[in-house]
Design a protein around this motif. Structure first.
Motif, PDB file in Angstrom:
ATOM      1  N   ASP A 115      14.054 -69.994   4.925  1.00  0.00           N
ATOM      2  CA  ASP A 115      12.664 -69.906   4.504  1.00  0.00           C
ATOM      3  C   ASP A 115      12.345 -69.065   3.274  1.00  0.00           C
ATOM      4  O   ASP A 115      11.821 -69.756   2.035  1.00  0.00           O
ATOM      5  N   LYS A 116      13.034 -68.188   2.966  1.00  0.00           N
ATOM      6  CA  LYS A 116      12.674 -67.458   1.450  1.00  0.00           C
ATOM      7  C   LYS A 116      13.570 -68.149   0.465  1.00  0.00           C
ATOM      8  O   LYS A 116      13.187 -68.074  -0.642  1.00  0.00           O
ATOM      9  N   SER A 117      14.603 -68.694   0.592  1.00  0.00           N
ATOM     10  CA  SER A 117      15.237 -69.670  -0.396  1.00  0.00           C
ATOM     11  C   SER A 117      14.117 -70.795  -0.565  1.00  0.00           C
ATOM     12  O   SER A 117      14.213 -71.161  -1.995  1.00  0.00           O
ATOM     13  N   VAL A 151       8.650 -60.034  16.434  1.00  0.00           N
ATOM     14  CA  VAL A 151       9.680 -60.924  16.733  1.00  0.00           C
ATOM     15  C   VAL A 151      10.232 -61.763  15.693  1.00  0.00           C
ATOM     16  O   VAL A 151      11.236 -62.191  15.799  1.00  0.00           O
ATOM     17  N   ASP A 152       9.589 -61.687  14.533  1.00  0.00           N
ATOM     18  CA  ASP A 152      10.056 -62.574  13.298  1.00  0.00           C
ATOM     19  C   ASP A 152      11.682 -62.041  12.835  1.00  0.00           C
ATOM     20  O   ASP A 152      12.314 -62.691  12.519  1.00  0.00           O
ATOM     21  N   GLN A 153      11.821 -60.850  13.538  1.00  0.00           N
ATOM     22  CA  GLN A 153      13.186 -60.010  13.033  1.00  0.00           C
ATOM     23  C   GLN A 153      14.100 -60.121  14.221  1.00  0.00           C
ATOM     24  O   GLN A 153      15.361 -59.598  13.997  1.00  0.00           O
ATOM     25  N   MET A 201       1.549 -63.913   9.148  1.00  0.00           N
ATOM     26  CA  MET A 201       0.835 -63.297   8.425  1.00  0.00           C
ATOM     27  C   MET A 201       1.753 -62.454   7.369  1.00  0.00           C
ATOM     28  O   MET A 201       2.545 -61.836   8.154  1.00  0.00           O
ATOM     29  N   SER A 202       2.106 -62.689   6.214  1.00  0.00           N
ATOM     30  CA  SER A 202       3.230 -62.092   5.423  1.00  0.00           C
ATOM     31  C   SER A 202       2.629 -61.378   4.203  1.00  0.00           C
ATOM     32  O   SER A 202       1.694 -61.970   3.533  1.00  0.00           O
ATOM     33  N   LYS A 203       2.934 -60.344   3.842  1.00  0.00           N
ATOM     34  CA  LYS A 203       2.665 -59.639   2.823  1.00  0.00           C
ATOM     35  C   LYS A 203       3.017 -60.189   1.446  1.00  0.00           C
ATOM     36  O   LYS A 203       2.024 -60.151   0.588  1.00  0.00           O
ATOM     37  N   SER A 204       3.825 -61.318   1.423  1.00  0.00           N
ATOM     38  CA  SER A 204       4.066 -61.927  -0.010  1.00  0.00           C
ATOM     39  C   SER A 204       3.527 -63.305   0.114  1.00  0.00           C
ATOM     40  O   SER A 204       3.741 -64.104  -0.528  1.00  0.00           O
ATOM     41  N   ASP A 205       2.556 -63.507   1.024  1.00  0.00           N
ATOM     42  CA  ASP A 205       1.889 -64.774   0.985  1.00  0.00           C
ATOM     43  C   ASP A 205       0.784 -65.032  -0.121  1.00  0.00           C
ATOM     44  O   ASP A 205       0.249 -64.274  -0.316  1.00  0.00           O
TER      45      ASP A 205
HETATM   46  N1  AQP Z   1       2.790 -61.202  11.049  1.00  0.00           N
HETATM   47  C1  AQP Z   1       3.457 -60.374  11.846  1.00  0.00           C
HETATM   48  N2  AQP Z   1       3.129 -60.072  13.045  1.00  0.00           N
HETATM   49  C2  AQP Z   1       4.065 -59.263  13.859  1.00  0.00           C
HETATM   50  N3  AQP Z   1       4.907 -58.311  13.106  1.00  0.00           N
HETATM   51  C3  AQP Z   1       5.126 -58.464  11.732  1.00  0.00           C
HETATM   52  N4  AQP Z   1       5.873 -58.064  11.011  1.00  0.00           N
HETATM   53  C4  AQP Z   1       5.909 -58.576   9.705  1.00  0.00           C
HETATM   54  N5  AQP Z   1       4.781 -59.455   9.743  1.00  0.00           N
HETATM   55  C5  AQP Z   1       4.368 -59.461  10.866  1.00  0.00           C
HETATM   56  C6  AQP Z   1       6.904 -56.829  11.350  1.00  0.00           C
HETATM   57  O1  AQP Z   1       6.699 -55.799  10.430  1.00  0.00           O
HETATM   58  C7  AQP Z   1       7.849 -54.858   9.940  1.00  0.00           C
HETATM   59  C8  AQP Z   1       7.933 -54.936   8.690  1.00  0.00           C
HETATM   60  O2  AQP Z   1       8.114 -56.165   8.155  1.00  0.00           O
HETATM   61  P1  AQP Z   1       9.217 -56.049   6.685  1.00  0.00           P
HETATM   62  O3  AQP Z   1       8.350 -55.630   5.806  1.00  0.00           O
HETATM   63  O4  AQP Z   1      10.407 -55.412   6.909  1.00  0.00           O
HETATM   64  O5  AQP Z   1       9.604 -57.612   6.546  1.00  0.00           O
HETATM   65  P2  AQP Z   1       8.761 -59.100   7.142  1.00  0.00           P
HETATM   66  O6  AQP Z   1       8.959 -59.131   8.369  1.00  0.00           O
HETATM   67  O7  AQP Z   1       9.581 -60.086   6.220  1.00  0.00           O
HETATM   68  O8  AQP Z   1       7.402 -58.882   6.661  1.00  0.00           O
HETATM   69  P3  AQP Z   1       6.336 -59.474   5.700  1.00  0.00           P
HETATM   70  O9  AQP Z   1       4.909 -58.923   5.590  1.00  0.00           O
HETATM   71  O10 AQP Z   1       6.745 -61.129   6.180  1.00  0.00           O
HETATM   72  O11 AQP Z   1       7.053 -59.444   4.493  1.00  0.00           O
HETATM   73  P4  AQP Z   1       7.518 -60.322   3.243  1.00  0.00           P
HETATM   74  O12 AQP Z   1       6.212 -61.224   2.882  1.00  0.00           O
HETATM   75  O13 AQP Z   1       8.031 -59.478   1.793  1.00  0.00           O
HETATM   76  O14 AQP Z   1       8.673 -61.133   3.781  1.00  0.00           O
HETATM   77  C9  AQP Z   1       9.047 -55.686  10.839  1.00  0.00           C
HETATM   78  O15 AQP Z   1       9.050 -55.158  12.219  1.00  0.00           O
HETATM   79  C10 AQP Z   1       8.239 -57.234  11.164  1.00  0.00           C
HETATM   80  O16 AQP Z   1       8.714 -57.819  12.238  1.00  0.00           O
END
Ligand code: AQP
Length: 336
Positions: A115-117, A151-153, A201-205
């Motif tokens: 996804d990130k690539s 769960v994304d992790q 929902m993602s912080k880099s959206d």
């Molecule tokens: N949308 C989400 N719903 C539930 N859990 C979420 N997490 C992230 N987005 C959601 C959980 O937040 C923790 C920290 O995440 P991270 O910063 O290590 O990386 P990420 O999962 O890649 O979060 P983002 O917000 O999507 O960051 P970017 O946009 O930089 O890739 C983790 O436990 C994650 O599961």
């Protein structure tokens, strides 16, 4: 429970932008609850954040902001170890060793890498590829039993377990086998974008309308919820496949108010989205208000934050060194 019967928890958040409601409901919300019964170690994973290009001053600011938000969300530096990943060199050192015990094929299968690539086609760096190996090092260094994440992790937790299992197979008794600790479905396991409710929902959206930030002002939160994508049916019932937008909002409202999904459905039975969406917005404004206000106070106390991350890094480095020394000995490095 006595101190040495307690299990160890490790988790981290990337300062790759402003934290979202997804980060909070999926992960950070659970951190303070766990600190009562576990040895807790929470890290701001700035080394992970640079797998995507960051502006240096913004990364420094975001790192302190995540630390402040950990505390604002209820973490107590006297009870949990709070630190910044780059302050403990053992993370990079163990990651190198684990790179040599990770197969190219298994790392290639990670969906986050794919996804990130795709999102950063101009910067598909090797760090992005080995991200899960660094994450495995983070977890295994502290002999963590549990890793609270969204769960994304889960795929990254699985590869961490595979690497630990392979290493332990060759060098028995090196690492504790960690387990993921996920919120249940409907309890924050995955919060979706308000603009595209089939996406996380993602912080880099790049679309700011899809994301509620922990530091958003009340009027911005209300505006984003009022514009949230739903459907044309106007019925407030949980149906994640058929009605992903409404289901996402029901989940958020339930978590913000402490109500069950059934209670939310009853409360809004016969009502329309025009009434439901602002109600969700108001509940989230109230949920986030104390976190935002406390974060602002903490960010004004730079000396206090410095004391927290300095002491946290000392404690973390002590624990990490013990594991790293053991690993170095097992693989055959001459002791310093
Ligand atoms: N949308 C989400 N719903 C539930 N859990 C979420 N997490 C992230 N987005 C959601 C959980 O937040 C923790 C920290 O995440 P991270 O910063 O290590 O990386 P990420 O999962 O890649 O979060 P983002 O917000 O999507 O960051 P970017 O946009 O930089 O890739 C983790 O436990 C994650 O599961």
């Amino acid at each position: 429970m006595s101190e040495n019967q307690k299990k160890t928890i490790f988790s981290g958040v990337q300062p790759s932008g402003k934290l979202t409601l997804g980060n909070y409901l999926g992960a950070i919300r659970n951190f303070p609850i766990l600190q009562q019964s576990y040895h807790c170690i929470y890290c701001v994973v700035d080394m992970h954040a640079i797998t995507v290009r960051q502006e240096a001053a913004a990364l420094r600011r975001a790192t302190l902001e995540v630390l402040a938000q950990y505390i604002a969300c209820g973490l107590d530096p006297e009870k949990s170890i709070l630190f910044i990943q780059s302050h403990v060199p053992a993370h990079a050192e163990l990651a190198w060793v684990l790179n040599c015990f990770t197969m190219f094929g298994e790392a290639s299968r990670m969906t986050q890498f794919k996804d990130k690539s795709a999102k950063h086609a101009d910067n598909i760096n090797v760090g992005l590829f080995t991200y899960p190996v660094l994450m495995a090092a983070d977890i295994l260094l502290y002999q963590a039993d549990l890793v609270p994440v969204g769960v994304d992790q889960s795929q990254h937790i699985e590869i961490c377990r595979d690497i630990a299992g392979r290493f332990n197979g060759l060098y028995p008794g090196t690492f504790v086998m960690p387990e993921g600790y996920y919120p249940k479905a409907g309890e924050g396991a995955k919060i979706n974008s308000l603009a595209d409710p089939r996406m996380k929902m993602s912080k880099s959206d790049p679309n700011p309308g899809g994301c509620i930030l922990l530091m958003d002002k009340p009027e911005d939160i209300m505006r984003k919820f009022k514009r949230a994508v739903t459907d044309s049916e106007a019925s407030i019932v949980m149906d994640p496949v058929g009605k992903p937008g409404v289901s996402n909002l029901i989940q958020i409202y339930a978590l913000a108010t402490g109500k069950t999904i059934a209670e939310v459905e009853n409360e809004f039975a016969g009502k329309g989205y025009g009434e439901f969406k602002p109600a969700v917005g108001e509940a989230v404004v109230e949920l986030l208000r104390p976190i935002r206000e406390r974060t602002e106070q903490l960010l004004a106390s730079k000396d206090y934050l410095e004391q927290v991350y300095t002491q946290g890094a000392q404690k973390a480095a002590y624990l990490a060194r013990k594991t790293l020394d053991k690993v170095y000995r097992k693989v055959g490095f001459v002791a310093r």
